[in-house]
Design an enzyme around this catalytic site. Structure first.
Site, PDB file in Angstrom:
ATOM      1  N   CYS A 151      29.799  28.605  72.757  1.00 55.74           N
ATOM      2  CA  CYS A 151      30.787  29.680  72.641  1.00 55.74           C
ATOM      3  C   CYS A 151      31.465  29.649  71.279  1.00 55.74           C
ATOM      4  O   CYS A 151      31.633  30.682  70.620  1.00 55.74           O
ATOM      5  CB  CYS A 151      31.823  29.562  73.758  1.00 55.74           C
ATOM      6  SG  CYS A 151      33.022  30.914  73.803  1.00 55.74           S
ATOM      7  N   CYS A 199      34.330  28.098  81.682  1.00 54.15           N
ATOM      8  CA  CYS A 199      35.196  29.202  82.079  1.00 54.15           C
ATOM      9  C   CYS A 199      34.562  30.079  83.140  1.00 54.15           C
ATOM     10  O   CYS A 199      35.262  30.655  83.981  1.00 54.15           O
ATOM     11  CB  CYS A 199      35.593  30.031  80.866  1.00 54.15           C
ATOM     12  SG  CYS A 199      34.191  30.755  79.961  1.00 54.15           S
TER      13      CYS A 199
END
EC number: 2.8.1.13
Length: 361
Positions: free
Chosen positions: A103, A200
């Protein structure tokens, strides 16, 4: 003329205080939240993850209080391709990936960097607990955060010189407790907000359930075997296990047994006693050197093979094919393919790459 910056605001306390520091320093700041995935697509509730509506509202509230413009950017397609797809593919290869690294590498310091340039913003600001400094030769260095319990340099090892030059990390010299105190003094609504989960899109920890929902696949059971190949029982699908795992095997043994490795081709998981988990060396690829352009053939350093692990003394060898071999002074437990190895010289990140294999010889 003030620097123009874009602040990645997750809705958490860290990025909020980072935005405050940028504004305090006189930067021309805009705040942005990155929409990375749809909670409904991931099959999770809005309350359990980042990217929720409440996170957006928290970030928007902070931006309003700091009197800075605020936007939400949609990166769901990029995140799906560059992070989630890589995450799933790694597990299907028998590896254990770290999606936070991808990410940062492919979204926050790549796509956001491009978007910032389009908006005339030369600086990216995040709430990571690490430091960026320039050495005497003008090279940018990535260093550990001063709070050892929050240091995030491990997940930033893939940053390039250009990215380091255009990034500010205002929290690198703070402890987390200091960040919360500042947020409380400012009256920010998220001052006491809990830290977000590492994964997440699977905040409940059930990454297997996430992968099955996301792909629609059913991962077939197979054999648990010992190091001699003798069948010990049945596993529930090869993506559900990682090196060093003991709990959740579903089988009772006379002595504690752990996952040593995964044989994807034969859909087998090799189990071993705990003392067989240790390896003396590893091989890594896709290595990013930060502290130097051309690495020496051999250097003494310290290396970390997991996020929440202390680095250990080692000798690092740069191979002719671009791969990097790390030989530890003492054997390390459960070195895992797919995880990152990050090499340090004191508090300076020398570089890092992806572990592809370990050797106990």
């Amino acid at each position: 003329m003030s620097e123009k910056a874009i602040v990645a605001m997750s809705g958490g306390v860290d990025s909020s205080v980072a935005a405050y520091f940028a504004k305090k320093e006189g930067m021309d700041v805009i705040g942005v939240t990155l929409r990375l995935f749809e909670n409904e697509t991931a099959g999770i509730s809005c309350e359990k993850s980042c990217c929720s509506l409440s996170d957006v509202e928290d970030a928007r509230s902070v931006a309003l209080k700091l009197d800075i413009p605020y936007y939400v950017f949609n990166y769901t397609e990029d995140f799906s391709r560059q992070v989630i797809d890589r995450f799933i593919a790694a597990y299907e290869r028998g590896e254990t990936p770290n999606p936070c690294i991808d990410c940062n590498r492919y979204i926050k310091f790549s796509q956001l960097f491009v978007r910032g340039k389009e908006l005339g913003r030369d600086i990216i600001i995040t709430g990571h607990y690490s430091r960026i400094e320039k050495d005497g030769s003008g090279r940018y260095l990535l260093k550990k955060g001063l709070d050892p319990t929050k240091d995030q340099s491990y997940v930033l090892y893939a940053m390039t010189q250009e990215q380091l030059a255009h990034t500010r990390l205002p929290l690198g010299g703070l402890a987390k407790s200091e960040t919360r105190e500042i947020a409380e003094e400012l009256g920010l609504r998220n001052a006491a907000k809990r830290d977000s989960q590492d994964i997440c899109f699977a905040p409940d920890g059930d990454y297997v359930g996430f992968i099955e929902r996301y792909t629609g696949k059913v991962y077939e059971p197979g054999d648990f075997v010992d190091e001699q190949g003798r069948v010990l029982g049945q596993h529930r699908g090869i993506i559900g296990y990682t090196a060093g795992q003991r709990k959740g095997l579903g089988i009772a043994f006379p002595q504690p047994m752990y996952v040593k490795e995964k044989d994807v081709t034969r859909n087998r998981i090799v189990l071993c006693p705990g003392h067989h988990l240790y390896a003396k060396s590893l091989m890594a690829e896709d290595f990013n050197w930060i502290a130097c352009d051309k690495p020496p053939a051999k250097l003494r350093a310290a290396a970390r093979v997991r996020y929440n692990q202390k680095e250990a003394p080692a000798t690092v060898f740069a191979e002719d094919d671009g791969r990097v071999r790390v030989e530890f002074d003492e054997p390390q437990r459960a070195i895992t393919a797919g995880q990152a190895v990050v090499v340090y010289d004191g508090d300076v990140v020398v570089g890092g790459g992806t572990i592809v294999s370990a050797d106990d010889n």
